[in-house]
Design a protein around this motif. Structure first.
Motif, PDB file in Angstrom:
ATOM      1  N   ASP A 189       1.036  -0.817  -0.046  1.00  0.00           N
ATOM      2  CA  ASP A 189      -0.082   0.032   0.198  1.00  0.00           C
ATOM      3  C   ASP A 189       1.127   1.276   0.390  1.00  0.00           C
ATOM      4  N   VAL A 190       1.517   1.405   1.449  1.00  0.00           N
ATOM      5  CA  VAL A 190       2.656   2.635   1.254  1.00  0.00           C
ATOM      6  C   VAL A 190       3.858   3.088   1.372  1.00  0.00           C
ATOM      7  N   LEU A 191       4.694   3.385   0.134  1.00  0.00           N
ATOM      8  CA  LEU A 191       5.971   2.724   1.138  1.00  0.00           C
ATOM      9  C   LEU A 191       6.429   4.295   1.311  1.00  0.00           C
ATOM     10  N   ASP A 192       7.205   3.983   2.915  1.00  0.00           N
ATOM     11  CA  ASP A 192       7.371   5.421   2.952  1.00  0.00           C
ATOM     12  C   ASP A 192       8.758   5.249   4.291  1.00  0.00           C
ATOM     13  N   SER A 193       8.912   3.905   5.229  1.00  0.00           N
ATOM     14  CA  SER A 193      10.226   4.201   5.823  1.00  0.00           C
ATOM     15  C   SER A 193      11.647   3.008   4.245  1.00  0.00           C
ATOM     16  N   GLY A 194       9.896   2.251   4.023  1.00  0.00           N
ATOM     17  CA  GLY A 194      10.888   1.178   2.538  1.00  0.00           C
ATOM     18  C   GLY A 194      11.329  -0.173   3.709  1.00  0.00           C
ATOM     19  N   ARG A 195      11.308  -0.334   5.408  1.00  0.00           N
ATOM     20  CA  ARG A 195      11.564  -1.641   5.989  1.00  0.00           C
ATOM     21  C   ARG A 195      11.129  -2.565   5.731  1.00  0.00           C
ATOM     22  N   THR A 196       9.468  -2.189   5.144  1.00  0.00           N
ATOM     23  CA  THR A 196       9.019  -3.616   4.906  1.00  0.00           C
ATOM     24  C   THR A 196       8.710  -4.211   3.352  1.00  0.00           C
ATOM     25  N   LEU A 197       8.970  -2.952   2.635  1.00  0.00           N
ATOM     26  CA  LEU A 197       8.992  -3.942   1.551  1.00  0.00           C
ATOM     27  C   LEU A 197      10.705  -4.119   1.322  1.00  0.00           C
ATOM     28  N   ALA A 198      11.389  -3.965   1.515  1.00  0.00           N
ATOM     29  CA  ALA A 198      12.775  -4.688   1.822  1.00  0.00           C
ATOM     30  C   ALA A 198      12.784  -5.810   2.633  1.00  0.00           C
ATOM     31  N   PHE A 199      12.339  -5.345   3.334  1.00  0.00           N
ATOM     32  CA  PHE A 199      11.912  -7.212   4.092  1.00  0.00           C
ATOM     33  C   PHE A 199      11.878  -7.913   3.699  1.00  0.00           C
ATOM     34  N   ALA A 200      10.789  -7.823   2.576  1.00  0.00           N
ATOM     35  CA  ALA A 200       9.850  -8.600   1.700  1.00  0.00           C
ATOM     36  C   ALA A 200      11.033  -8.579   0.434  1.00  0.00           C
ATOM     37  N   LYS A 201      11.218  -8.247   0.053  1.00  0.00           N
ATOM     38  CA  LYS A 201      12.451  -8.425  -1.613  1.00  0.00           C
ATOM     39  C   LYS A 201      13.551  -9.075  -0.334  1.00  0.00           C
ATOM     40  N   ASP A 202      14.240  -9.046  -0.320  1.00  0.00           N
ATOM     41  CA  ASP A 202      15.172  -9.369   0.722  1.00  0.00           C
ATOM     42  C   ASP A 202      14.650 -11.676   0.839  1.00  0.00           C
ATOM     43  N   LEU A 203      14.110 -11.235   1.671  1.00  0.00           N
ATOM     44  CA  LEU A 203      12.948 -12.993   1.855  1.00  0.00           C
ATOM     45  C   LEU A 203      12.872 -13.279   0.756  1.00  0.00           C
ATOM     46  N   LEU A 204      12.531 -12.890  -0.383  1.00  0.00           N
ATOM     47  CA  LEU A 204      11.693 -13.555  -1.033  1.00  0.00           C
ATOM     48  C   LEU A 204      13.153 -13.733  -2.602  1.00  0.00           C
ATOM     49  N   THR A 205      13.861 -12.421  -1.996  1.00  0.00           N
ATOM     50  CA  THR A 205      15.375 -13.752  -3.260  1.00  0.00           C
ATOM     51  C   THR A 205      15.922 -14.086  -2.708  1.00  0.00           C
ATOM     52  N   ALA A 206      16.222 -14.635  -1.425  1.00  0.00           N
ATOM     53  CA  ALA A 206      16.881 -15.498  -0.252  1.00  0.00           C
ATOM     54  C   ALA A 206      16.099 -16.869  -0.534  1.00  0.00           C
ATOM     55  N   ARG A 207      14.388 -16.752  -1.005  1.00  0.00           N
ATOM     56  CA  ARG A 207      13.792 -17.691  -1.132  1.00  0.00           C
ATOM     57  C   ARG A 207      14.024 -17.850  -2.739  1.00  0.00           C
ATOM     58  N   GLY A 208      14.851 -17.822  -3.731  1.00  0.00           N
ATOM     59  CA  GLY A 208      14.638 -18.265  -4.880  1.00  0.00           C
ATOM     60  C   GLY A 208      14.408 -17.401  -6.289  1.00  0.00           C
ATOM     61  N   ALA A 209      13.738 -16.099  -5.707  1.00  0.00           N
ATOM     62  CA  ALA A 209      12.854 -15.614  -6.801  1.00  0.00           C
ATOM     63  C   ALA A 209      13.991 -15.710  -7.852  1.00  0.00           C
ATOM     64  N   ALA A 210      13.018 -15.260  -9.239  1.00  0.00           N
ATOM     65  CA  ALA A 210      14.408 -15.663 -10.822  1.00  0.00           C
ATOM     66  C   ALA A 210      14.382 -13.433 -10.501  1.00  0.00           C
ATOM     67  N   SER A 211      13.479 -12.772 -10.235  1.00  0.00           N
ATOM     68  CA  SER A 211      12.909 -11.322 -10.821  1.00  0.00           C
ATOM     69  C   SER A 211      11.995 -11.101  -9.317  1.00  0.00           C
ATOM     70  N   ILE A 212      12.149  -9.957  -8.905  1.00  0.00           N
ATOM     71  CA  ILE A 212      10.777  -9.205  -7.898  1.00  0.00           C
ATOM     72  C   ILE A 212      10.954  -8.106  -8.221  1.00  0.00           C
ATOM     73  N   ARG A 213      10.083  -7.306  -8.631  1.00  0.00           N
ATOM     74  CA  ARG A 213       9.243  -5.659  -9.068  1.00  0.00           C
ATOM     75  C   ARG A 213       8.592  -5.276  -7.296  1.00  0.00           C
ATOM     76  N   THR A 214       8.193  -3.986  -7.349  1.00  0.00           N
ATOM     77  CA  THR A 214       7.560  -3.510  -6.493  1.00  0.00           C
ATOM     78  C   THR A 214       6.509  -2.716  -7.270  1.00  0.00           C
ATOM     79  N   CYS A 215       5.442  -3.045  -6.586  1.00  0.00           N
ATOM     80  CA  CYS A 215       3.898  -1.740  -6.967  1.00  0.00           C
ATOM     81  C   CYS A 215       3.780  -1.461  -5.542  1.00  0.00           C
ATOM     82  N   VAL A 216       3.470  -0.058  -5.865  1.00  0.00           N
ATOM     83  CA  VAL A 216       3.115   0.458  -3.930  1.00  0.00           C
ATOM     84  C   VAL A 216       1.720   0.983  -4.828  1.00  0.00           C
ATOM     85  N   LEU A 217       0.196   1.519  -4.015  1.00  0.00           N
ATOM     86  CA  LEU A 217      -0.657   2.612  -4.262  1.00  0.00           C
ATOM     87  C   LEU A 217       0.743   3.516  -4.309  1.00  0.00           C
ATOM     88  N   LEU A 218       1.322   4.126  -2.997  1.00  0.00           N
ATOM     89  CA  LEU A 218       1.265   5.066  -2.684  1.00  0.00           C
ATOM     90  C   LEU A 218       2.669   6.149  -2.081  1.00  0.00           C
TER      91      LEU A 218
END
Length: 181
Positions: A105-134
């Motif tokens: 929903d919201v990108l502000d501090s970036g911590r939540t999105l960075a955490f999610a990206k790092d987690l899914l990268t560690a799990r082997g995603a081929a690529s990760i893109r992010t989409c935020v409402l705000l």
């Protein structure tokens, strides 16, 4: 207009019409990347309305992504991030070798999105893109910019369109700010 739209306690920032128009544009942008085997991962709870509408917009442009959810939190019932991201509910699907679009929903501090990206990268995603409402234009705690963004947002606490304050206002069809409680 419904009663909530004209309520003296809320000020509309992004109307339902503006949101719908922008979602069509976002879906076209995402479809233009031609990502095979796309998995959309919605970060709950705040993104659930945005993610649902985005998934339908993706369908309208010919995409058929799989969808999964994870619940992450750094706010709980507060208006200010605690600085610590917790997994409250994990995904069911395997991301290994998949193109993943994380929707939040919201990108502000970036911590939540960075955490999610790092987690899914560690799990082997081929690529990760992010989409935020705000995207709140403020200094971030981490170096992160979204791949897709519906709107830049003033540095205010916003509600509606799935976002809440202490579990209120998620049902509103617009994004607004509380001017009086």
């Amino acid at each position: 207009m419904n009663e909530a739209t004209t309520s003296p306690e809320l000020e509309v920032i992004f109307t339902p019409e503006a949101i719908a128009a922008r979602l069509k544009e976002l879906a076209q942008e995402i479809a233009g990347e031609r990502l095979e085997n796309l998995l959309v991962v919605a970060v709950l709870k705040g993104s659930f309305v945005f993610a649902a509408d985005l998934i339908r917009a993706l369908h309208a442009v010919g995409l058929a992504p799989e969808v999964d959810f994870m619940t992450l939190s750094s706010y709980r019932k507060a208006r200010i991030s605690s600085g610590q991201v917790s997994i409250l509910r994990d995904m069911d699907l395997d991301v290994r070798g998949r193109h993943v679009l994380i929707v939040d929903d919201v990108l502000d501090s970036g911590r939540t999105l960075a955490f999610a990206k790092d987690l899914l990268t560690a799990r082997g995603a081929a690529s990760i893109r992010t989409c935020v409402l705000l995207d709140k234009q403020l200094p971030r705690a981490v170096n992160l910019e979204p791949d897709y963004c519906a709107f830049e947002c003033p540095n205010e606490f916003v509600v509606g369109y799935g976002m809440d304050v202490a579990h209120r206002y998620r049902e509103l069809p617009f994004v607004g700010r509380v001017v009086r409680q």
